[in-house]
Design a protein around this motif. Structure first.
Motif, PDB file in Angstrom:
ATOM      1  N   LEU A 288       0.834  -1.194   0.000  1.00 24.82           N
ATOM      2  CA  LEU A 288       0.000   0.000   0.000  1.00 24.82           C
ATOM      3  C   LEU A 288       0.872   1.249   0.000  1.00 24.82           C
ATOM      4  CD1 LEU A 288      -2.955   0.900   0.177  1.00 24.82           C
ATOM      5  CD2 LEU A 288      -2.705   0.990   2.654  1.00 24.82           C
ATOM      6  N   ASP A 289       0.624   2.146  -0.919  1.00 25.78           N
ATOM      7  CA  ASP A 289       1.389   3.383  -1.048  1.00 25.78           C
ATOM      8  C   ASP A 289       0.728   4.455  -0.193  1.00 25.78           C
ATOM      9  OD1 ASP A 289       2.898   5.518  -1.763  1.00 25.78           O
ATOM     10  OD2 ASP A 289       2.582   5.345  -3.919  1.00 25.78           O
ATOM     11  N   ILE A 290       1.421   4.851   0.906  1.00 26.22           N
ATOM     12  CA  ILE A 290       0.843   5.832   1.826  1.00 26.22           C
ATOM     13  C   ILE A 290       1.421   7.221   1.629  1.00 26.22           C
ATOM     14  CG2 ILE A 290       0.430   4.045   3.559  1.00 26.22           C
ATOM     15  CD1 ILE A 290       2.813   5.258   5.112  1.00 26.22           C
ATOM     16  N   ARG A 291       2.222   7.409   0.575  1.00 24.90           N
ATOM     17  CA  ARG A 291       2.853   8.714   0.394  1.00 24.90           C
ATOM     18  C   ARG A 291       1.840   9.826   0.153  1.00 24.90           C
ATOM     19  NH1 ARG A 291       7.167   7.303  -4.152  1.00 24.90           N
ATOM     20  NH2 ARG A 291       5.392   5.981  -4.753  1.00 24.90           N
ATOM     21  N   LEU A 292       0.690   9.500  -0.393  1.00 27.17           N
ATOM     22  CA  LEU A 292      -0.384  10.488  -0.540  1.00 27.17           C
ATOM     23  C   LEU A 292      -1.547  10.210   0.405  1.00 27.17           C
ATOM     24  CD1 LEU A 292      -0.621  11.127  -4.391  1.00 27.17           C
ATOM     25  CD2 LEU A 292      -0.013  12.761  -2.624  1.00 27.17           C
ATOM     26  N   LEU A 293      -1.713   8.944   0.815  1.00 27.14           N
ATOM     27  CA  LEU A 293      -2.792   8.614   1.740  1.00 27.14           C
ATOM     28  C   LEU A 293      -2.600   9.298   3.081  1.00 27.14           C
ATOM     29  CD1 LEU A 293      -5.339   6.970   2.350  1.00 27.14           C
ATOM     30  CD2 LEU A 293      -3.837   5.072   3.031  1.00 27.14           C
ATOM     31  N   ALA A 294      -1.369   9.270   3.603  1.00 28.95           N
ATOM     32  CA  ALA A 294      -1.107   9.905   4.897  1.00 28.95           C
ATOM     33  C   ALA A 294      -1.337  11.423   4.850  1.00 28.95           C
ATOM     34  CB  ALA A 294       0.314   9.582   5.356  1.00 28.95           C
TER      35      ALA A 294
ATOM     36  N   GLY B 101       6.638  12.571   5.166  1.00 29.19           N
ATOM     37  CA  GLY B 101       6.556  13.607   6.200  1.00 29.19           C
ATOM     38  C   GLY B 101       6.443  14.996   5.610  1.00 29.19           C
ATOM     39  N   VAL B 102       7.209  15.265   4.544  1.00 30.46           N
ATOM     40  CA  VAL B 102       7.110  16.566   3.873  1.00 30.46           C
ATOM     41  C   VAL B 102       5.707  16.758   3.305  1.00 30.46           C
ATOM     42  CG1 VAL B 102       7.947  17.944   1.940  1.00 30.46           C
ATOM     43  CG2 VAL B 102       9.568  16.685   3.362  1.00 30.46           C
TER      44      VAL B 102
ATOM     45  N   VAL C 146       0.549  19.509   3.290  1.00 28.24           N
ATOM     46  CA  VAL C 146      -0.907  19.475   3.190  1.00 28.24           C
ATOM     47  C   VAL C 146      -1.550  20.036   4.453  1.00 28.24           C
ATOM     48  CG1 VAL C 146      -2.905  17.942   3.011  1.00 28.24           C
ATOM     49  CG2 VAL C 146      -0.917  17.572   1.561  1.00 28.24           C
ATOM     50  N   VAL C 147      -0.985  19.719   5.613  1.00 26.55           N
ATOM     51  CA  VAL C 147      -1.513  20.277   6.867  1.00 26.55           C
ATOM     52  C   VAL C 147      -1.430  21.793   6.849  1.00 26.55           C
ATOM     53  CG1 VAL C 147      -1.047  20.488   9.342  1.00 26.55           C
ATOM     54  CG2 VAL C 147      -1.137  18.235   8.284  1.00 26.55           C
TER      55      VAL C 147
ATOM     56  N   ARG D  37      -2.459   0.610  -5.646  1.00 22.27           N
ATOM     57  CA  ARG D  37      -1.565   1.761  -5.537  1.00 22.27           C
ATOM     58  C   ARG D  37      -2.125   2.960  -6.303  1.00 22.27           C
ATOM     59  NH1 ARG D  37       3.764   0.841  -4.016  1.00 22.27           N
ATOM     60  NH2 ARG D  37       4.479   2.473  -5.426  1.00 22.27           N
ATOM     61  N   ARG D  38      -2.552   2.724  -7.538  1.00 17.96           N
ATOM     62  CA  ARG D  38      -3.095   3.809  -8.346  1.00 17.96           C
ATOM     63  C   ARG D  38      -4.410   4.316  -7.767  1.00 17.96           C
ATOM     64  NH1 ARG D  38      -3.711   3.635 -14.927  1.00 17.96           N
ATOM     65  NH2 ARG D  38      -4.380   5.789 -15.209  1.00 17.96           N
ATOM     66  N   ALA D  39      -5.228   3.387  -7.255  1.00 21.31           N
ATOM     67  CA  ALA D  39      -6.503   3.784  -6.680  1.00 21.31           C
ATOM     68  C   ALA D  39      -6.303   4.670  -5.461  1.00 21.31           C
ATOM     69  CB  ALA D  39      -7.309   2.544  -6.294  1.00 21.31           C
ATOM     70  N   VAL D  40      -5.356   4.314  -4.599  1.00 21.92           N
ATOM     71  CA  VAL D  40      -5.092   5.101  -3.391  1.00 21.92           C
ATOM     72  C   VAL D  40      -4.579   6.482  -3.762  1.00 21.92           C
ATOM     73  CG1 VAL D  40      -3.610   5.273  -1.350  1.00 21.92           C
ATOM     74  CG2 VAL D  40      -4.735   3.123  -1.900  1.00 21.92           C
ATOM     75  N   ARG D  41      -3.684   6.545  -4.740  1.00 25.60           N
ATOM     76  CA  ARG D  41      -3.168   7.853  -5.157  1.00 25.60           C
ATOM     77  C   ARG D  41      -4.286   8.729  -5.700  1.00 25.60           C
ATOM     78  NH1 ARG D  41       1.283   4.796  -7.363  1.00 25.60           N
ATOM     79  NH2 ARG D  41       0.326   4.900  -9.428  1.00 25.60           N
ATOM     80  N   THR D  42      -5.129   8.157  -6.546  1.00 27.22           N
ATOM     81  CA  THR D  42      -6.226   8.938  -7.138  1.00 27.22           C
ATOM     82  C   THR D  42      -7.191   9.425  -6.072  1.00 27.22           C
ATOM     83  OG1 THR D  42      -6.055   7.563  -9.126  1.00 27.22           O
ATOM     84  CG2 THR D  42      -8.017   8.920  -8.898  1.00 27.22           C
TER      85      THR D  42
END
Length: 626
Positions: free
Chosen positions: A20-26, A101-102, A107-108, A358-363
């Protein structure tokens, strides 16, 4: 695809599944939480939070830059081969963590600035100031929603209308100011004639709103609105199409007349209240509201049709985007419609593309961030939360559960079961928080109603377009769309009538927290259950028994009960048994749902006498004569 191919396909537990790609989910989750927390605070809190997050982002970027510079230097490890094998993996993990983290900090910061501006815009300016003193004003409004007629309990007061609008000019205390402040208008029945997009002039008294509201004030209008300007031409054209659909089903039964426009473009103006309640109990509410389902079904029909006609590559993209624009215009470009359009595109792209989770989570993550930045009020919107959670459930849980079921049943049936199951489980805590109950028939109801949703929506959409050319042909199409709509109505009504269709659940922090933990446990363990047909059959039988013969609270009610004080909140509600399933009721409390639930638990089906001690809301508010 053959059954053997399905068994060999990777599932959620397969090592070949991409992580799971959390770079955009987080960042999306952190930004959403930030917006929720800061929208009820002062603007200065948002600014301080944003500056702090920017400093953290800058520090992480500096650390990431130094780490990248160090990776370019030659290694001095005593065992170069081991260093070459191990160091890159460690460094890549550290770099990925720093990049995440960046992203979170950036986003915050953006959400915090957005929340500060949102709060500042709602709490400052002449409209909130005039509302704090309940001043009499004259305003120029732009209507931003459909007027809804409301009645008071017992019809003790005349019917009234509520509608959202934006104040463009306000005159009060001898001063006229041009503004842009959202308000809720409460007016007489004449306000039912205003249309979405109209500019009107009205007079009345402004009142304050609760903290955290997405409104600047409440306007109690005193007179009939005066129309100053008509909606834009494209809104008038959309209203003509919507009217054509309503006329196309005008000869159908009441429930069908209300459901078909709701299915096609979210027009709930004619949906009977009883049917709306049945939809809530059976988990079918998303069908009658503007949701991503509407757009997904439309695109799933139009794009294959365009492909058959020879459209390819970028042409399909143009056709898809054109249908999105048509959908948004017909359903009207309100925040809920834009949210539904984006979520529908996310779900469709995830289910038809080969990018996997991965693509779904990013989208989905990009969609959440973009929607919140465009409209911060969505952060605290129940509809937004349900859309995001349902879409996340479908794209994250749906494929794995589909593959588990496809090992022993047809693929189409596996897809039909996995999608509503994943969406329902993801949304259950929020639904329980809003309604105080958990639907036990939602998955079955969606499974049974699902095959009829597509034909009713597509044919109904066609009837709306045909109405521009021929009323007779439009009525024929409306008649055809009414038959699958009848099946959906049948499923909702019969499902809601089942004894254990919905189970009460405490809508408290602890209650919803416990339910969330239960749902997470199911997410972890349900994959193994779905892959075993015997276990699935036993689970279905257990749920069927609970639905058909629900078990009440252990030891409640006692078999020889005579007098019960019902829990109706702030108020009184007494039930005196007079024999069999009959009882005398003394006072009803303020909420009909609470009193009805108590009577159902006591198996009371007949109330020969209703006694009201006095006509205060806490004693008689739930009675039909209040």
């Amino acid at each position: 695809m053959s059954a053997s191919d399905l068994r060999e396909a990777p599932t959620e537990e397969s090592p070949s599944e991409e992580p799971l790609d959390i770079r955009l989910l987080a960042p999306a989750a952190a930004g959403w939480l930030t917006a929720i927390l800061l929208l009820t605070q002062r603007p200065l809190t948002g600014v301080i939070t944003a500056l702090t997050a920017l400093l953290i982002a800058a520090a992480l970027l500096l650390t990431l830059r130094r780490a990248h510079a160090q990776t370019t230097k030659p290694s001095t490890a005593s065992h170069p081969a081991n260093a070459a094998a191990g160091a890159p993996t460690t460094r890549s993990v550290a770099s990925a963590a720093l990049v995440t983290g960046v992203g979170v900090a950036a986003v915050v910061a953006g959400m915090a600035f957005g929340a500060a501006m949102e709060v500042q815009g709602l709490r400052s300016g002449p409209v909130p100031e005039l509302a704090s003193s309940q001043a009499a004003v004259t305003v120029r409004l732009k209507v931003e929603g459909d007027p809804a007629l409301r009645t008071s309990p017992g019809n003790r007061r005349p019917p009234y209308v509520v509608v959202r609008a934006t104040v463009e000019e306000v005159t009060g205390r001898g001063k006229t100011t041009r503004v842009r402040s959202p308000v809720l208008v409460i007016g007489s029945a004449q306000w039912q004639r205003v249309r979405f997009g109209q500019h009107v002039q009205a007079s009345g008294r402004l009142g304050p709103v609760e903290p955290g509201s997405d409104l600047a004030a409440i306007l109690s209008a005193r007179a009939t609105p005066r129309v100053l300007g008509e909606p834009a031409w494209w809104l008038r054209a959309a209203e003509r199409v919507r009217l054509g659909l309503r006329e196309a089903v005008a000869n159908e039964p009441e429930a069908v007349r209300g459901l078909v426009p709701a299915l096609v473009m979210g027009d709930e103006s004619a949906l009977p209240a009883e049917l709306a309640d049945d939809f809530k109990i059976t988990g079918l509410t998303h069908l009658s509201a503007v949701s991503g389902t509407n757009l997904t079904l439309l695109l799933a029909f139009v794009l294959p049709l365009a492909r058959l006609l020879g459209v390819r590559a970028r042409g399909l993209t143009v056709v898809g985007l054109a249908m999105v624009v048509v959908f948004v215009v017909l359903a009207r470009p309100q925040p809920s419609v834009l949210r539904a359009a984006v979520m529908g595109l996310v779900a469709l792209a995830a289910m038809t593309s080969g990018g996997g989770r991965r693509r779904a989570v990013r989208t989905l993550s990009v969609a959440v961030i973009a929607l919140l930045l465009l409209d911060m009020s969505l952060a605290r919107s129940a509809g937004f939360a349900l859309s995001v959670l349902a879409t996340a459930g479908i794209v994250l849980l749906g494929p794995g559960w589909r593959d588990a079921l496809a090992g022993w049943m047809p693929l189409r049936l596996a897809e039909a079961i996995s999608c509503p199951l994943a969406a329902q489980l993801a949304c259950t805590p929020v639904v329980a928080w809003l309604s105080g109950q958990v639907s036990l028939v939602a998955v079955a109801a969606n499974l049974l109603a699902g095959p009829a949703v597509g034909p009713a929506t597509i044919v109904g959409f066609g009837a709306a377009g045909i109405a521009l050319l021929s009323e007779d042909l439009a009525r024929l199409a409306g008649w055809v769309a009414g038959w699958p709509a009848r099946w959906i109505i049948f499923v909702a009504q019969r499902g809601a009538d089942l004894p254990g269709a919905a189970s009460a659940w405490p809508a408290t922090v602890i209650g919803v927290g416990v339910l969330t933990l239960i749902c997470l446990a199911l997410v972890v363990g349900l994959h193994r259950l779905l892959a075993r047909p015997i276990a699935m059959v036993l689970a279905v039988i257990l749920v069927a028994v609970v639905v058909l013969r629900p078990v009440g609270s252990f030891g409640w009610p006692p078999g020889d009960w005579l007098l019960v004080a019902c829990d109706v909140g702030q108020g009184d509600g007494l039930v005196l048994r007079v024999g069999g399933a009959a009882a005398v009721v003394v006072d009803t409390g303020p909420d009909p749902a609470a009193m009805d639930r108590c009577l159902r638990e006591l198996d009371v089906t007949s109330v020969p006498v209703l006694l009201l001690t006095h006509f205060h809301a806490d004693h008689a508010g739930a009675s039909p004569v209040f």
